[in-house]
Design an enzyme around this catalytic site. Structure first.
Site, PDB file in Angstrom:
ATOM      1  N   SER A  97      48.202  30.944  25.940  1.00 58.87           N
ATOM      2  CA  SER A  97      48.087  32.404  25.662  1.00 58.87           C
ATOM      3  C   SER A  97      47.032  33.207  26.413  1.00 58.87           C
ATOM      4  O   SER A  97      46.122  32.442  26.588  1.00 58.87           O
ATOM      5  CB  SER A  97      47.895  32.489  24.138  1.00 58.87           C
ATOM      6  OG  SER A  97      47.394  33.855  23.680  1.00 58.87           O
ATOM      7  N   ASP A 113      45.535  39.187  43.447  1.00 55.05           N
ATOM      8  CA  ASP A 113      45.503  38.166  42.742  1.00 55.05           C
ATOM      9  C   ASP A 113      44.957  36.972  43.466  1.00 55.05           C
ATOM     10  O   ASP A 113      45.425  36.943  44.711  1.00 55.05           O
ATOM     11  CB  ASP A 113      46.848  37.703  42.060  1.00 55.05           C
ATOM     12  CG  ASP A 113      46.879  38.610  40.695  1.00 55.05           C
ATOM     13  OD1 ASP A 113      45.985  39.040  40.126  1.00 55.05           O
ATOM     14  OD2 ASP A 113      48.136  38.397  40.376  1.00 55.05           O
TER      15      ASP A 113
END
Length: 702
Positions: A389, A321
């Site tokens: 979201s 990441d």
């Protein structure tokens, strides 16, 4: 800054400080510790214990045989000194091998005792309806809710469902700096045995007594309960097969000796067998495995099995990441860049309103920057906030008059504007690309105006908010080190392709995947594995759980959710995303150490062959004198010197097995080419020198 806002030091400096932990030093043996070591080594002479190591079991059987022959010679009035010397040396071989395992286990036993003491005295304030009841931690069940106040120890692993607190995790991590744990975030996981420093939190129990992280740590450092890894099992099978082969070879020497007219005593045959079978690696193999797990523990890594540590050494692809791993993870708004007819003031106020309910560091930084630049807008009582979201990649606010404000990824905002009849100007694309090329993450802000009768376009882009982050210093060199090991590094980020490419190039990564969703992470892992590669990744959120479970090595953050920790096969107590790099090196060191000592052990056998066989058969087969390269004093001294060397090499290699081989960044082929001359040639030549030296000493007394 309040105590609640303190975060773990995730800087590269802290990573390097941890990586420079001093090498484990061996405490000097006191009289008491020496007696304990000898006692434990003797206890493990139990045949049931020896049977776990087939090579040492054969040595044990050989010791009993020579002991019987010694007693028989003693009772029969025959010379027994040689038989007794061989028996004593074989016994010491067993004791040295047992001592290697005992020493390796002792390094973790004190830690296990301390952890067990912490676990056994934990109490919990369990909620029973509207009241609290105090119970022992062992009585808690999955789903129980417990309240923990400042100054109290957390009694069980769980998730914070209400509140936030500063927590001291030094009991399990060794780091005294407090960390923030908060309900509703990816940092909601808490660990039994850690201490709440401030506030009050409500925790839902997710692991019962006996299955908590503390219990896993205790099991990990107690080497006697350690399960063998697949590679270790395979090597044990190989060593067992070699032992059986040499057993057959030695058994056939007795009729061969009689055929050539040479008498060979059973004691000499037992000594020959013990010298030829791979006793060195057989005696050190358990210690090497335990030491590998210990190195992982000292790096604050809890593996669910030794297999995870081994897999780390074979990793081909490392998925990383961006946030917190390659960069500091402290993305913050740096500017407001309006586009079209929008003003900076309008962009600033809209970005503020869209971020008021955003709990992320990025959202909070937008609010702080807007306030700093004079924004005073506030949400109305009828306004409705839209949370971020991962699917829509948008967040914002809906106004009661029908107006809407959104901030998010450029492509998501483009879709939002065009689907509502608006226009996405090319100027926005130009600004987005300019921000991305600079390595920042562009957030685009747009608004949907209330409906009216004018027929004008309702949707319009207001501008771009750059989110700056800093690449960790030294990270490029660490990726270069991994590349030298043959590991391919891939950046996984939700940023657009331009930002991802800029970050990957600056950090020295091999590849990148931009605008990645959890589903795409999972698909990437499947694709890499389908091509025969072993994949490692890290994660801390519930949405990372499927990918952590699918990866060959899944490193979960201790600060993350319980779902992530259950899915991964290794947990980092420091919650440091860059630890993946350290995990790979620990795994490499374990595999290289085992391979080096195996090579050394097998090479040893060649020298022992030249020491014993000529001494045994030269009387019946004079031509074998040509093999007596060392010109040893006598057959008895030759056999005894080889057996003594075979015994002494085990304790001499114990520090080497526990510390591990020093590794340099290079591919597996390069490591093999380097280690073969060192440990293969060294293992071949050292016994010639040592056995000759021992023989010279024995010649003075025999």
């Amino acid at each position: 800054m309040s105590s609640l806002s303190k975060q773990p030091d995730d800087s590269m400096a802290s990573v390097l400080r941890r990586s420079r932990k001093p090498r484990a030093r061996f405490a000097p043996l006191t009289g008491r510790s020496l007696l304990r070591l000898v006692g434990q080594a003797i206890i493990r002479l139990d045949p049931r214990s020896l049977a776990r190591n087939p090579v040492m079991f054969v040595v044990g059987v050989g010791t009993l045989v020579t002991l019987w022959l010694t007693g028989e010679a003693l009772l029969g009035g025959r010379p027994f000194g040689f038989d007794l010397a061989i028996t004593a040396t074989l016994l010491f071989t067993l004791l040295f091998a047992n001592a290697a395992e005992v020493i390796a286990e002792a390094r973790g036993r004190a830690q296990a005792d301390s952890l067990r003491s912490t676990r056994d005295h934990l109490l919990a304030n369990r909620l029973a309806g509207e009241r609290e009841e105090q119970v022992a931690a062992r009585d808690l069940r999955m789903g129980d809710r417990i309240r923990v106040r400042a100054g109290e120890l957390i009694p069980a692993d769980g998730e914070i469902v209400e509140g936030a607190a500063s927590i001291n995790e030094s009991a399990v991590t060794g780091e005294s700096a407090p960390v923030l744990r908060e309900a509703g975030t990816d940092n909601s996981g808490v660990t039994a045995g850690t201490k709440v420093l401030s506030d009050v939190i409500l925790i839902e129990v997710t692991a019962v007594f006996g299955q908590t992280l503390l219990d896993r740590m205790i099991a990990l450092v107690e080497g006697a309960k350690r399960q063998k890894t697949p590679n270790e099992i395979a090597l044990t099978v190989l060593l067992t097969a070699l032992t059986l082969v040499f057993l057959v070879v030695v058994a056939t020497l007795l009729p061969f000796a009689r055929f050539v007219g040479t008498e060979v005593s059973p004691t000499v045959l037992v000594a020959l067998l013990v010298c030829l079978i791979p006793t060195t690696i057989g005696g050190l193999l358990p210690a090497i495995g335990i030491a590998g797990m210990d190195r992982a523990m000292r790096a604050n890594l809890v593996a669910k099995s030794g297999k995870a540590v081994e897999v780390a050494g074979n990793i081909d692809t490392l998925l990383l990441d961006k946030t917190g791993t390659v960069t500091y993870g402290d993305r913050h708004a740096t500017d407001f860049r309006p586009v079209g007819e929008a003003t900076e003031t309008r962009l600033r106020d809209a970005a503020l309103l869209a971020s008021l309910a955003d709990p992320t560091p990025e959202g909070k930084s937008i609010v702080a920057l807007a306030r700093e630049r004079g924004a005073s807008a506030a949400a109305g009582v009828d306004d409705r906030f839209v949370p971020f979201s991962a699917r829509t990649r948008l967040s914002g606010i809906d106004r009661p008059d029908g107006g809407r404000i959104r901030k998010g990824a450029p492509d998501a905002i483009r879709r939002f504007v065009t689907e509502n009849g608006g226009f996405y100007p090319e100027e926005t694309t130009r600004v987005v690309e300019e921000v991305a090329r600079g390595g920042a993450t562009p957030l685009v802000v747009a608004e949907l105006l209330p409906e009216d009768d004018s027929g004008a376009d309702r949707g319009r882009v207001l501008g771009v908010v750059p989110l700056g982050d800093i690449i960790k210093p030294g990270i490029k060199e660490r990726f270069a080190r991994l590349r030298a090991f043959g590991v391919r590094t891939v950046l996984i980020t939700g940023d657009n392709a331009l930002t991802a490419a800029a970050i990957a190039a600056e950090a020295g990564l091999d590849d990148y995947v931009a605008e990645a969703t959890p589903e795409q992470k999972l698909e990437l892992i499947r694709r890499e594995q389908a091509e025969g590669r072993l994949v490692a990744m890290m994660g801390d959120g519930t949405n990372d759980a499927p990918a952590l479970a699918k990866a060959d090595l899944g490193l979960a953050m201790n600060s993350g959710t319980q779902a992530a920790k259950e899915a991964g096969n290794m947990v980092d107590l420091d919650s440091d995303p860059t630890k993946l790099l350290e995990v790979v090196e620990i795994g490499k060191q374990l595999l290289v150490t085992r391979g080096a000592l195996t090579t050394f052990s097998l090479a040893n056998d060649v020298a022992k062959y030249f020491a014993i066989l000529p001494a045994v058969f030269v009387a019946g087969v004079p031509a074998m004198a040509a093999l007596d390269l060392m010109q040893l004093h006598s057959p008895e001294s030759a056999v005894l010197a080889a057996v003594i060397f075979n015994a002494l090499v085990i304790p001499l290699l114990i520090p080497f097995a526990l510390r591990g081989v020093r590794i340099r960044p290079s591919s597996a082929d390069a490591l093999l080419r380097r280690n073969l001359p060192i440990y293969g040639l060294g293992g071949l030549l050292l016994p010639f020198i040592a056995i000759k030296g021992i023989d010279l000493g024995l010649s003075l007394v025999i």
